[in-house]
Design an enzyme around this catalytic site. Structure first.
Site, PDB file in Angstrom:
ATOM      1  N   ARG A  70       0.806  -1.226   0.000  1.00 55.53           N
ATOM      2  CA  ARG A  70       0.000   0.000   0.000  1.00 55.53           C
ATOM      3  C   ARG A  70       0.838   1.276   0.000  1.00 55.53           C
ATOM      4  O   ARG A  70       0.404   2.283  -0.527  1.00 55.53           O
ATOM      5  CB  ARG A  70      -0.930   0.016   1.220  1.00 55.53           C
ATOM      6  N   ARG A 134       0.990 -13.802  -4.864  1.00 60.90           N
ATOM      7  CA  ARG A 134       0.876 -13.468  -3.439  1.00 60.90           C
ATOM      8  C   ARG A 134       1.180 -14.694  -2.583  1.00 60.90           C
ATOM      9  O   ARG A 134       1.554 -14.565  -1.421  1.00 60.90           O
ATOM     10  CB  ARG A 134      -0.527 -12.948  -3.119  1.00 60.90           C
ATOM     11  N   LYS A 164      -3.745 -15.975   6.225  1.00 58.10           N
ATOM     12  CA  LYS A 164      -4.948 -15.838   5.397  1.00 58.10           C
ATOM     13  C   LYS A 164      -4.745 -16.612   4.078  1.00 58.10           C
ATOM     14  O   LYS A 164      -3.611 -16.894   3.696  1.00 58.10           O
ATOM     15  CB  LYS A 164      -5.248 -14.355   5.125  1.00 58.10           C
ATOM     16  N   HIS A 165      -5.825 -17.082   3.447  1.00 57.30           N
ATOM     17  CA  HIS A 165      -7.248 -16.925   3.732  1.00 57.30           C
ATOM     18  C   HIS A 165      -7.800 -18.329   4.026  1.00 57.30           C
ATOM     19  O   HIS A 165      -7.978 -19.108   3.086  1.00 57.30           O
ATOM     20  CB  HIS A 165      -7.977 -16.327   2.550  1.00 57.30           C
ATOM     21  N   HIS A 177     -13.457 -10.592  -4.166  1.00 52.72           N
ATOM     22  CA  HIS A 177     -13.753  -9.164  -4.119  1.00 52.72           C
ATOM     23  C   HIS A 177     -14.931  -8.828  -5.034  1.00 52.72           C
ATOM     24  O   HIS A 177     -15.718  -7.915  -4.737  1.00 52.72           O
ATOM     25  CB  HIS A 177     -12.536  -8.334  -4.554  1.00 52.72           C
ATOM     26  N   ASP A 249     -12.396 -11.262   6.625  1.00 54.56           N
ATOM     27  CA  ASP A 249     -12.011 -10.470   5.464  1.00 54.56           C
ATOM     28  C   ASP A 249     -13.081  -9.381   5.305  1.00 54.56           C
ATOM     29  O   ASP A 249     -14.129  -9.412   5.980  1.00 54.56           O
ATOM     30  CB  ASP A 249     -11.929 -11.374   4.225  1.00 54.56           C
TER      31      ASP A 249
END
Length: 338
Positions: A70, A134, A164-165, A177, A249
């Site tokens: 981020r 990832r 996660k997840h 998402h 989440d």
């Protein structure tokens, strides 16, 4: 009980955000790229959040490396977890890089007074559109080894780990998402493959928190994992013996939508076993949770405290921290070689 982790809009707090941060149900804030302009501004934003919260609050972010990092300018460029094994000459080198990457990630966030990065990803790289690099590897044993080293790096800096997840998102193609992924494989396949890194790291007492997926594992239960008592109570807590925090989440994701509106999703997630719930990117909907959620069960202040960063681990400024400098150089050399 304070179960709600919210987001904020920009570089500074709005008047509305200043007000709701002190709400008795707010446990934390998650930051995004939109909240970052530079390091000084980020530190000031975090300071504002802590001031208006008026009590201990978890400040968190998704800062894994690769495409999920981020904050950029002034932060070390972190490699994706998947690149650590594919671009290393040996497992030993990959393990060193995993530990170094986690230490750099955690120490740079802690230097900005941010408690938690939701990491590591324990999914196995398979067909998922959203996981891909990832994940540490396509091999479950490599995922476990590399994630273990990564967690060691986080803890060395003073940061708690979040796996996660759960029980694994890598074997379903759809992105939760924007869709509701359904995994139609047998329970045996899921338990013996995707869930193994979680089981091994729980067994070795490495995980402080776990984030369940918004995936329906149709042969096991009709509900997405994060809303399922079967997964969170029977499997995660009873079968695997997990005693740490369960953090949902984002309940604004499409994979949570068929449970109902945001208030219904929050209620169902908590009822299933989530201790903390992420409600992001829809402030009006998040306000309906704060207005309508009735909490009668035990206080979770001890759980919140357990996830706050141990900032005593980093007593020196980063520039004087020899291990940070060595780890950062290792990553920079790795990035250049890739």
């Amino acid at each position: 009980m304070r179960p709600v982790i919210l987001d904020v809009e920009g570089y500074q707090l709005t008047v509305t955000e200043q007000e709701y941060l002190g709400h008795p149900l707010v446990a934390g804030v998650i930051l995004f790229t939109r909240n970052f302009d530079n390091i000084l501004q980020l530190k000031e934003l975090v300071q504002q959040i802590r001031l208006y919260a008026k009590q201990d609050i978890i400040i968190s972010v998704d800062h894994e490396g690769g495409r999920v990092q981020r904050f950029r300018d002034g932060f070390t460029e972190l490699p994706s977890c998947g690149s650590l094994i594919t671009n290393s000459s040996s497992m030993e080198e990959a393990l060193s890089l995993a530990k170094a990457s986690a230490f750099v990630m955690a120490s740079e966030l802690l230097a900005c007074d941010i408690d938690l990065s939701f990491a590591p990803v324990l999914d196995i790289n398979g067909i998922s559109d959203v996981i891909r690099e990832r994940a540490f590897s396509e091999n479950k044993d490599q995922v476990t080894l590399l994630a273990s080293a990564y967690i060691e790096g986080m803890k060395l800096a003073g940061m708690s780990s979040t796996g996660k997840h759960f029980p694994g998102h890598g074997s379903v193609k759809a992105d939760s998402h924007i869709a509701l992924p359904v995994d139609n494989r047998s329970a045996e396949q899921i338990f013996n493959h995707d869930m193994q890194p979680f089981a091994e790291l729980i067994k070795s007492n490495k995980l402080d928190a776990i984030m369940p997926s918004h995936v329906v594992y149709a042969q096991c239960d009709a509900l997405p994992c994060g809303f399922s008592e079967y997964w969170l109570q029977k499997i995660l807590k009873q079968k695997l013996g997990f005693t740490g925090a369960i953090i949902s989440d984002d309940i604004s994701m499409h994979g949570a939508s068929f449970v109902g509106n945001h208030l219904s999703r929050a209620k169902e997630a908590i009822h299933a076993g989530c201790d903390l719930i992420l409600a992001c990117n829809d402030t009006p909907a998040a306000m309906t949770i704060l207005d309508g959620l009735q909490i009668t069960n035990n206080c979770n202040e001890e759980l919140i405290a357990s996830l706050l960063a141990d900032k005593n681990k980093l007593s020196l400024p980063l520039q004087k921290n020899i291990y940070w400098a060595e780890s950062r150089r290792l990553l920079l050399d790795f990035n250049e070689s890739c």
